[in-house]
Design an enzyme around this catalytic site. Structure first.
Site, PDB file in Angstrom:
ATOM      1  CB  ALA A 113      32.011  24.938  70.373  1.00 18.51           C
ATOM      2  CE1 TYR A 114      33.403  17.171  68.044  1.00 16.20           C
ATOM      3  CE2 TYR A 114      31.858  17.119  66.199  1.00 16.20           C
ATOM      4  CZ  TYR A 114      32.877  16.523  66.938  1.00 16.20           C
ATOM      5  OH  TYR A 114      33.361  15.292  66.577  1.00 16.20           O
ATOM      6  CB  THR A 115      30.291  22.631  63.398  1.00  9.21           C
ATOM      7  OG1 THR A 115      29.959  23.903  63.970  1.00  9.21           O
ATOM      8  CG2 THR A 115      29.155  21.664  63.671  1.00  9.21           C
TER       9      THR A 115
ATOM     10  CB  SER B 114      36.706  22.653  67.020  1.00 13.26           C
ATOM     11  OG  SER B 114      35.899  21.493  67.135  1.00 13.26           O
ATOM     12  CE  LYS B 115      36.527  16.704  66.011  1.00  5.87           C
ATOM     13  NZ  LYS B 115      37.795  15.969  66.242  1.00  5.87           N
TER      14      LYS B 115
END
Length: 231
Positions: free
Chosen positions: A129-131, A133-134
């Site tokens: 999710a985080y990777t 999204s960034k």
């Protein structure tokens, strides 16, 4: 000294609060936004600015908040989350950036700084999710800069800064980035002196913006400081 209104989303704590302090010290009129009213009230009182409660993932909340703010000269789209539900992460980290950029541009914004992350490209990551999204945010910043003729858009990585979000998931002996580097980078980008670097990925710890500026023509011709596939 700057004479304008700077909006910092996610400005109640961590990197956002430190960015707000740096900009206030440079003469900007600060507006800090977040969902946590007590945190933004404290930062606003410290910086002599205003606090506007806002959920960046909600179009209605963003429009209501920017209506309250009025004119915007600088947007620091910093609000973000990690280690959360996949879709909620995208709502905050990607949709939230887009909604705030569009709202700020509609109110006269002339410069945008977006908080990205090395997670967008570093190998070995396991947080989908985080990777993801960034990575989306980095490309969003670059292409928004391409789309806009007269509004520079920057994307920065603060590095691995010890915050409430990171210290729960990163070991104490990790290579932490000094907390003051990202605010100082944003302060410099806000001056307008570094607009030739707009659209490029800039790391608060590993990039010297004065050196990059001296090589701006080379950076553009060789397509450096950008997320690319090389074959």
């Amino acid at each position: 000294m700057p004479d304008g209104v700077a909006v910092v989303t996610g400005g109640g704590r961590g990197i956002g609060a430190n960015v707000a302090r740096a900009l206030a010290g440079d003469g900007w009129s600060l507006v800090v936004t977040a969902r946590s009213r007590d945190e933004i009230d404290a930062v606003a009182e410290e910086t002599g600015g205003r606090a506007v409660e806002m959920d960046v993932a909600s179009r209605e909340s963003v429009e209501r908040g920017f209506d309250e703010i009025g004119r915007v000269d600088l947007l620091v789209a910093n609000a973000g989350i990690g280690h959360a539900d996949f879709w909620r992460t995208f709502e905050v980290n990607v949709l939230g950036v887009h909604l705030c950029c569009q709202a700020a541009l509609a109110r006269g914004c002339s410069r945008i700084v977006i908080t990205g992350s090395g997670a967008a490209y570093l190998p070995g990551a396991s947080d989908t999710a985080y990777t993801s999204s960034k990575a989306a945010v980095c490309r969003y910043a670059e292409t928004l800069n391409n789309q806009l003729d007269d509004v520079p858009v920057f994307v920065i990585s603060p590095g691995l800064v010890r915050t409430a979000m990171t210290e729960e998931h990163v070991p104490d002996d990790a290579p932490w980035t000094p907390a003051e580097l990202a605010p100082e980078l944003v302060r410099k980008l806000a001056t307008g002196r570094y607009d030739a670097l707009a659209g490029r990925y800039i790391h608060a710890e590993h990039d010297d913006v004065d050196d990059l500026l001296s090589r701006a023509e080379e950076i553009r011709s060789d397509d450096l400081n950008a997320i690319r596939l090389r074959r």
